[in-house]
Design an enzyme around this catalytic site. Structure first.
Site, mmCIF file in Angstrom:
data_model
loop_
_atom_site.group_PDB
_atom_site.id
_atom_site.type_symbol
_atom_site.label_atom_id
_atom_site.label_comp_id
_atom_site.label_asym_id
_atom_site.label_seq_id
_atom_site.Cartn_x
_atom_site.Cartn_y
_atom_site.Cartn_z
ATOM 1 N N ARG A 48 0.808 -1.228 0.000
ATOM 2 C CA ARG A 48 0.000 0.000 0.000
ATOM 3 C C ARG A 48 0.839 1.276 0.000
ATOM 4 N NH1 ARG A 48 -3.342 2.799 -0.400
ATOM 5 N NH2 ARG A 48 -4.799 3.103 1.301
ATOM 6 N N ASP A 84 -13.448 -3.718 -3.212
ATOM 7 C CA ASP A 84 -14.211 -3.065 -2.149
ATOM 8 C C ASP A 84 -15.670 -2.995 -2.570
ATOM 9 O OD1 ASP A 84 -13.686 -1.627 0.530
ATOM 10 O OD2 ASP A 84 -15.176 -0.392 -0.474
ATOM 11 N N TYR A 161 -23.912 4.452 2.053
ATOM 12 C CA TYR A 161 -22.722 5.228 1.675
ATOM 13 C C TYR A 161 -23.054 6.301 0.645
ATOM 14 C CZ TYR A 161 -19.536 2.072 4.143
ATOM 15 O OH TYR A 161 -18.874 1.367 5.109
HETATM 16 O O1 1CP Z 1 -6.120 1.789 2.928
HETATM 17 C C1 1CP Z 1 -6.559 0.632 3.054
HETATM 18 O O2 1CP Z 1 -5.844 -0.322 2.856
HETATM 19 C C2 1CP Z 1 -8.023 0.547 3.404
HETATM 20 C C3 1CP Z 1 -8.471 -0.644 4.126
HETATM 21 C C4 1CP Z 1 -9.482 -1.429 3.288
HETATM 22 C C5 1CP Z 1 -9.309 -2.718 2.746
HETATM 23 C C6 1CP Z 1 -8.123 -3.608 2.896
HETATM 24 C C7 1CP Z 1 -10.739 -0.963 2.866
HETATM 25 C C8 1CP Z 1 -11.312 0.336 3.141
HETATM 26 N N1 1CP Z 1 -11.326 -1.943 2.065
HETATM 27 C C9 1CP Z 1 -10.503 -3.027 1.981
HETATM 28 C C10 1CP Z 1 -10.711 -4.256 1.194
HETATM 29 C C11 1CP Z 1 -12.020 -4.921 1.316
HETATM 30 N N2 1CP Z 1 -13.225 -4.332 1.621
HETATM 31 C C12 1CP Z 1 -12.259 -6.297 1.073
HETATM 32 C C13 1CP Z 1 -11.131 -7.188 0.542
HETATM 33 C C14 1CP Z 1 -11.127 -8.585 0.586
HETATM 34 C C15 1CP Z 1 -10.820 -9.210 1.936
HETATM 35 O O3 1CP Z 1 -11.767 -9.391 2.723
HETATM 36 O O4 1CP Z 1 -9.670 -9.579 2.169
HETATM 37 C C16 1CP Z 1 -13.624 -6.531 1.324
HETATM 38 C C17 1CP Z 1 -14.368 -7.846 1.273
HETATM 39 C C18 1CP Z 1 -14.212 -5.292 1.660
HETATM 40 C C19 1CP Z 1 -15.636 -5.105 1.912
HETATM 41 C C20 1CP Z 1 -16.108 -3.845 2.543
HETATM 42 N N3 1CP Z 1 -15.689 -2.571 2.326
HETATM 43 C C21 1CP Z 1 -17.187 -3.786 3.457
HETATM 44 C C22 1CP Z 1 -17.983 -4.970 3.893
HETATM 45 C C23 1CP Z 1 -17.311 -5.674 5.004
HETATM 46 C C24 1CP Z 1 -17.381 -4.991 6.323
HETATM 47 O O5 1CP Z 1 -16.309 -4.676 6.847
HETATM 48 O O6 1CP Z 1 -18.500 -4.767 6.805
HETATM 49 C C25 1CP Z 1 -17.382 -2.453 3.822
HETATM 50 C C26 1CP Z 1 -18.414 -1.895 4.779
HETATM 51 C C27 1CP Z 1 -16.431 -1.688 3.099
HETATM 52 C C28 1CP Z 1 -16.272 -0.234 3.135
HETATM 53 C C29 1CP Z 1 -14.943 0.096 3.634
HETATM 54 N N4 1CP Z 1 -13.809 0.017 2.861
HETATM 55 C C30 1CP Z 1 -12.721 0.341 3.625
HETATM 56 C C31 1CP Z 1 -13.169 0.650 4.935
HETATM 57 C C32 1CP Z 1 -12.310 1.096 6.070
HETATM 58 C C33 1CP Z 1 -14.563 0.476 4.946
HETATM 59 C C34 1CP Z 1 -15.499 0.673 6.127
HETATM 60 C C35 1CP Z 1 -15.744 2.129 6.360
HETATM 61 C C36 1CP Z 1 -16.858 2.448 7.345
HETATM 62 O O7 1CP Z 1 -18.025 2.273 7.003
HETATM 63 O O8 1CP Z 1 -16.528 2.902 8.447
#
Ligand code: 1CP
Length: 359
Positions: A48, A84, A161
């Site tokens: 990253r 994502d 969102y």
């Molecule tokens: O800078 C970074 O690296 C950001 C961190 C990150 C990562 C690694 C985010 C930001 N998304 C992801 C990848 C991701 N997101 C995957 C990858 C596959 C795996 O599981 O290994 C998956 C399945 C998701 C799904 C996702 N994104 C969800 C559903 C799961 C859950 O946690 O409920 C949600 C709500 C998101 C939105 C999201 N993306 C990232 C964040 C921090 C968030 C949540 C934000 C919030 O609502 O507060």
């Protein structure tokens, strides 16, 4: 059957996860971890520093490499494609930024129903084809080690969102739409549902062997709102994806729903409708009650508290064993009750997997 054959993918060596999802017998309980490719891994953090979040999602070579990181390190029984849930709002025309330490932000969310015209119906192959390419590449590079899961956000979670503009502790703005503009809310949810159906079918065509629908914002809905604004769309997605695959003569794949924070009554309705093969539970759900109330026709996935990963290695191992033992070997997939947290010790991940496999 077409689809899988065309790609000539390597033969699957570990099918525990798929067997458990379909309700078949397994030698050991399968285990994977939500957000298993993520910031708790030093190799992910390192990657990253060189690449922006959405460039990783949009570049199949990068998405594939990051998807494989946890598979190389741990004895996991499934992989999940790196992407994502926000790629859908992005494909529908909204700008999504990934703010370090905050998460996704939509700087210009949909402010009122008049602005729904800002959304466009994406061309799935053109606008989201990169996810399909990442899936196909990853299926080859996995060399049949474990199956690959594709995924999407659920309509209500994505609507949240799109209106709220980012994460929120209340989702008050998005939730108030359900009371102020019920018809427009249903219209938006239907629009998102139509996109999701085609998106998931595309993922299976590309090689996804299971699909998970993340309804991560179910916790904001009471039973009445869940019944009207979440459940019908969740069920519609599964039914339409399975029937489209059937029409295309492609073998359908197990479908998982993860309605985080849904009430017991909502979970029960979802389980009884039997549109999904697997229901994912968050850590607040009691395993014994879950088995009693959701019946034996659905596989349960979950649900150790991600914060339990901060106890000692020995405790993580013991707790994983206990949870796995309580859910039992039949129709069960071990996982955490939500995504793994960024500073989770790697030794806990290893102990969790070892604990599950020891049953
Ligand atoms: O800078 C970074 O690296 C950001 C961190 C990150 C990562 C690694 C985010 C930001 N998304 C992801 C990848 C991701 N997101 C995957 C990858 C596959 C795996 O599981 O290994 C998956 C399945 C998701 C799904 C996702 N994104 C969800 C559903 C799961 C859950 O946690 O409920 C949600 C709500 C998101 C939105 C999201 N993306 C990232 C964040 C921090 C968030 C949540 C934000 C919030 O609502 O507060």
């Amino acid at each position: 059957m077409i689809g899988m054959m065309q790609h000539n993918f390597p033969k699957l060596k570990n099918d525990r996860f798929l067997r458990a999802a379909r309700g078949e017998e397994v030698d050991k309980i399968p285990v994977w971890i939500m957000r298993q490719a993520g910031r708790y891994l030093p190799e992910f953090r390192e990657f990253r520093t060189k690449h922006d979040f959405f460039s990783i999602c949009q570049t199949p070579e990068f998405a594939c490499e990051v998807t494989l990181q946890p598979i190389k390190r741990f004895n996991l029984d499934a992989s999940i494609i790196f992407s994502d849930i926000l790629v859908i709002p992005q494909a529908m025309g909204l700008i999504v930024e990934m703010k370090p330490g905050v998460g996704p932000v939509i700087p210009q969310p949909i402010a009122n129903p008049g602005e729904l015209s800002r959304l466009r119906i994406p061309n799935i192959e053109k606008d989201l084809g990169y996810v399909g390419h990442a899936i196909t590449l990853t299926r080859h590079r996995l060399e049949g080690k474990v199956p690959l899961i594709g995924f999407t956000g659920a309509p209500w979670t994505l609507m949240g969102y799109m209106i709220q503009g980012g994460g929120s502790s209340t989702m008050a703005h998005a939730r108030s739409w359900l009371y102020k503009y019920p018809e427009d809310s249903l219209k938006l949810l239907q629009l998102i549902t139509d996109v999701i159906v085609d998106y998931l079918v595309m993922q299976v065509k590309a090689g996804a062997q299971a699909l998970q629908v993340f309804e991560s914002h179910a916790d904001y809905l009471n039973d009445e709102l869940f019944d009207k604004y979440s459940l019908p769309f969740l069920n519609q997605i599964s039914k339409r994806v399975k029937s489209k695959l059937n029409e295309l003569q492609i073998l359908d794949v197990p479908m998982i729903v993860f309605p985080k924070g849904a009430t017991y009554d909502s979970l029960e309705l979802l389980a009884k409708d039997q549109c999904y093969d697997v229901i994912g539970l968050d850590w607040t759900v009691n395993p014994v009650e879950a088995r009693e109330r959701f019946g034996s026709n659905i596989t349960i996935q979950g649900n150790m508290d991600p914060c339990a990963m901060y106890s000692t290695e020995k405790e993580v191992y013991t707790r994983a064993r206990e949870i796995a033992n309580t859910f039992g070997k039949s129709r069960y997939i071990a996982n955490l009750g939500h995504g793994i947290l960024p500073d989770t010790p790697l030794s806990s991940v290893e102990a969790f997997i070892r604990g599950v496999h020891s049953i």
